[in-house]
Structures are given as C-alpha cells and as structure tokens.
Motif scaffolding. Sequence first.
Motif, mmCIF file in Angstrom:
data_model
loop_
_atom_site.group_PDB
_atom_site.id
_atom_site.type_symbol
_atom_site.label_atom_id
_atom_site.label_comp_id
_atom_site.label_asym_id
_atom_site.label_seq_id
_atom_site.Cartn_x
_atom_site.Cartn_y
_atom_site.Cartn_z
ATOM 1 N N PRO A 1 1.755 10.382 -11.659
ATOM 2 C CA PRO A 1 0.138 10.896 -11.553
ATOM 3 C C PRO A 1 0.158 9.530 -12.983
ATOM 4 C CG PRO A 1 1.113 12.170 -12.263
ATOM 5 C CD PRO A 1 1.919 11.733 -11.462
ATOM 6 N N ASN B 1 -1.765 4.814 -14.552
ATOM 7 C CA ASN B 1 -3.337 4.088 -14.446
ATOM 8 C C ASN B 1 -2.825 2.272 -14.704
ATOM 9 O OD1 ASN B 1 -2.068 3.610 -16.830
ATOM 10 N ND2 ASN B 1 -3.805 4.632 -18.166
ATOM 11 N N VAL C 1 -5.307 1.114 -1.415
ATOM 12 C CA VAL C 1 -5.124 2.719 -1.903
ATOM 13 C C VAL C 1 -5.195 2.721 -3.078
ATOM 14 C CG1 VAL C 1 -3.221 4.144 -2.860
ATOM 15 C CG2 VAL C 1 -2.664 2.496 -0.713
ATOM 16 N N VAL C 2 -5.837 2.200 -3.818
ATOM 17 C CA VAL C 2 -6.926 3.209 -5.492
ATOM 18 C C VAL C 2 -8.037 3.349 -4.976
ATOM 19 C CG1 VAL C 2 -8.209 1.844 -7.846
ATOM 20 C CG2 VAL C 2 -5.402 1.471 -7.225
ATOM 21 N N LEU D 1 1.339 6.283 -6.949
ATOM 22 C CA LEU D 1 0.774 7.435 -7.607
ATOM 23 C C LEU D 1 0.497 9.005 -7.183
ATOM 24 C CD1 LEU D 1 -3.061 5.515 -6.496
ATOM 25 C CD2 LEU D 1 -1.424 6.055 -8.836
ATOM 26 N N GLN D 2 1.623 9.634 -6.510
ATOM 27 C CA GLN D 2 2.074 10.556 -6.118
ATOM 28 C C GLN D 2 2.839 11.166 -6.866
ATOM 29 O OE1 GLN D 2 1.501 12.628 -3.277
ATOM 30 N NE2 GLN D 2 -0.617 11.117 -2.860
ATOM 31 N N SER E 1 0.648 -1.243 0.070
ATOM 32 C CA SER E 1 -0.205 0.140 0.129
ATOM 33 C C SER E 1 1.075 1.008 -0.102
ATOM 34 C CB SER E 1 -0.826 -0.347 1.192
ATOM 35 O OG SER E 1 -2.280 -0.963 1.109
ATOM 36 N N GLN F 1 -8.983 3.884 -1.989
ATOM 37 C CA GLN F 1 -8.673 5.297 -1.329
ATOM 38 C C GLN F 1 -9.010 6.281 -1.933
ATOM 39 O OE1 GLN F 1 -5.198 5.057 1.447
ATOM 40 N NE2 GLN F 1 -5.325 7.327 1.877
ATOM 41 N N TYR F 2 -8.398 6.332 -3.071
ATOM 42 C CA TYR F 2 -7.705 7.304 -4.174
ATOM 43 C C TYR F 2 -9.355 7.567 -5.051
ATOM 44 C CZ TYR F 2 -3.103 9.304 -3.840
ATOM 45 O OH TYR F 2 -1.270 9.396 -3.563
ATOM 46 N N LYS F 3 -9.957 6.672 -4.945
ATOM 47 C CA LYS F 3 -11.440 6.495 -5.329
ATOM 48 C C LYS F 3 -10.878 6.964 -7.032
ATOM 49 C CE LYS F 3 -14.059 9.968 -2.292
ATOM 50 N NZ LYS F 3 -14.331 8.494 -1.344
ATOM 51 N N LYS F 4 -10.002 5.590 -7.670
ATOM 52 C CA LYS F 4 -9.678 5.792 -8.592
ATOM 53 C C LYS F 4 -9.967 4.185 -9.197
ATOM 54 C CE LYS F 4 -5.734 8.652 -9.294
ATOM 55 N NZ LYS F 4 -6.425 9.374 -10.430
ATOM 56 N N PHE G 1 0.716 4.155 -3.351
ATOM 57 C CA PHE G 1 1.095 4.926 -2.995
ATOM 58 C C PHE G 1 1.872 6.354 -3.845
ATOM 59 C CE2 PHE G 1 1.188 9.356 0.104
ATOM 60 C CZ PHE G 1 -0.294 10.205 -0.028
#
Length: 335
Positions: A230, A233, A249-250, A226-227, A219, A252-255, A223
């Motif tokens: 960006p 994908n 994490v995905v 993705l930081q 995780s 959590q990022y709403k992705k 994270f």
Amino acid sequence: MSMGRLSRVAYVCGALCFVVSCSLAIFWGYKVFVHKPSMEKMDQAKYKYHFVLVPEEMDNEYWRLVGKGAQAAAKQNGVLLEYVGPKQANFDVHLKTIEMSAASKVDGIMTQGLSDEQFTPLINRVVEKGIPVITVDTDTVNSKRLAYIGTDNYYSGVLAGKALIADTKGHANVAIITGSFYKNHQQQRVKGFEDAVKSENGIHIIDVEESEISRVRASEKAFQILQNHPEVNAFFGTSALDGVGIAQVVEQYKKTGQVYIIGFDTLPDTVNYIRNGTIQATVVQEPYQMGYEAVKLMIDLVEGRKVPSIVHTDTRIMRAKDLPLTRKNIGEGSK
C-alpha cells in the motif's frame, strides 16, 4: 470382432486423424502467417527488390505503425514489401516466418530482434546465405544482423527515470511492471530506469512484476502490488499496454492524482489517460520512423553502400502539456 478387422478399423481411424491434422495445420498456417495470395502472385518485374518485415505481432497498433512507415518507403522506392508474421506474439511462429522468407530467397529481411538462443543462430544462417537482416525496435547484438534501427531502450528507461524524479520531486515508492523479464528491450528499459533513480535517496523501487505484454495481466499485477504494498505511490510500465493496465486499476481504486504513472508509447487509451490525469507521462517512440528508415537502410545494404550498424530513432517524454501535438507528429515522427 476379429483382430484383422480391428486392425483395419484402427488403420482407417489413424488415416482420418492424419488427414484432419494436416488440414488443420494448413489452415492454421494460412491464418497465422497471413501471406496474401495477391502478393505472392504479383508480377515482381516492376519491383527492384522484395523485402519482408516480420513484426512481434501483426495485431498490434505499435507494429502497424512500423509497417505503415515501411510500406511508405517501399512505395517510394519501388520495393515489394510483405508485412507478415504472428498475429499475436509467438516465438515459434516468428522463427518460422523468417525461415519461410529466407527459403523464398527474398532480398532482405527486417525483424524484431528476439532474445533467445534459437534466434541468433537462425539470423546468422540467413545472413551467411547472402540475405541481409536488419533488426527493428529490438536489437540482437550478438547476431550477424547487419544493422539495428530503433529506440535506444536503455536511454528510454533513463528518460523515464528522470521524468519521474522531476515530477515527484525525488520522493516516490515505485513499482515497475515490465512486459517481459526475458526480452532484451524490456530488460534495458528497466535497467535504464533503475540506474537513473538509484542515486535518489527519496526514491525506492518496491517491486518489479511481469505483464507478459498483456493489458489484463498488467492490471492484475498492479492490483496485486497495491494490495501487497500500500506504500506504492508510483508506477513505471515498460511496454505499451502496461501503463493502460495500471491506469485502469488506479481509477478503480479511486487513486487518480494520488498514484503517479509513467508509461510507454502513445496508444489512444494512453493519450486519453494522460488527458484525464490518470497517467502523468509516457515515453514516446517513433515506430513509423523505424519502419520507414529500415527500408531505406535495407536498400543501401542491397546496393552495396555502407550503413551504420546502429541507428537510434527519436525518443522523448510526453506529458499533458504536450498533447497539442497532432497524431501524425506523435505516431509518425520525422521521415
């Protein structure tokens, strides 16, 4: 206080520290190795053979399935089987378990292969003493082990790469999170994946990170990726806990639905994430089959029959449409 008295006090303190250290070592050894007294004292006369299965870590759902398959085969064939080793991945404890098993003069040892310069010499010494060794799940090809049974890890990485190509239509910026940079089976999965996608102009591997076979670490790495990137994908997680850590994490990022994830194995959390669409696919291994067939191979070796040096168990891709498969089909495989 006189020097003589100081010396006596120092001596007593040293002795006490020694006793406490020994007690803790004995307790630690008992807790880690989990040798069951009932197994040690059991009348072995009714058993044809005594085998030991040494997993990467006992407190691991994947390895419990390997152990379950091995126990089933042992029961059917009159074999006393001990499933013993480190509770959590620990190289030194793994080696010590093999050494203790060999010293006990068991009839055969089945173990995950480890990629380390200390492991191969140990396996060679054990085999030279006349105790056959089979590697399970992960091979050590340069050792004198007599057989390997498990996933073709390079091929499983190729399968994952091909699945990602198909599902993303050949366009993805991919990050790989691997359980270990140093373990052979993890390296092979990454290499197979890279080889599968390298000819695709629309697929780019952006980063490769290590989770140390930890959900929390996976995780953290997801994270961080993705930081820092960006544009990523898509993810490929090469150990059972990586896909779950990435999925957390995905979400959590709403992705969810925006980031493609392909993982490894069929832990309940992985299956749930596939069901809700966070994970799109996973590589399915057959741990039950590995354990079951390992015991049968060991019996053949002990009884002098020739066995293949490499036996690859089934590997396939599972997506949401495949979820009607029962847990028995997923976890146990063919016997």
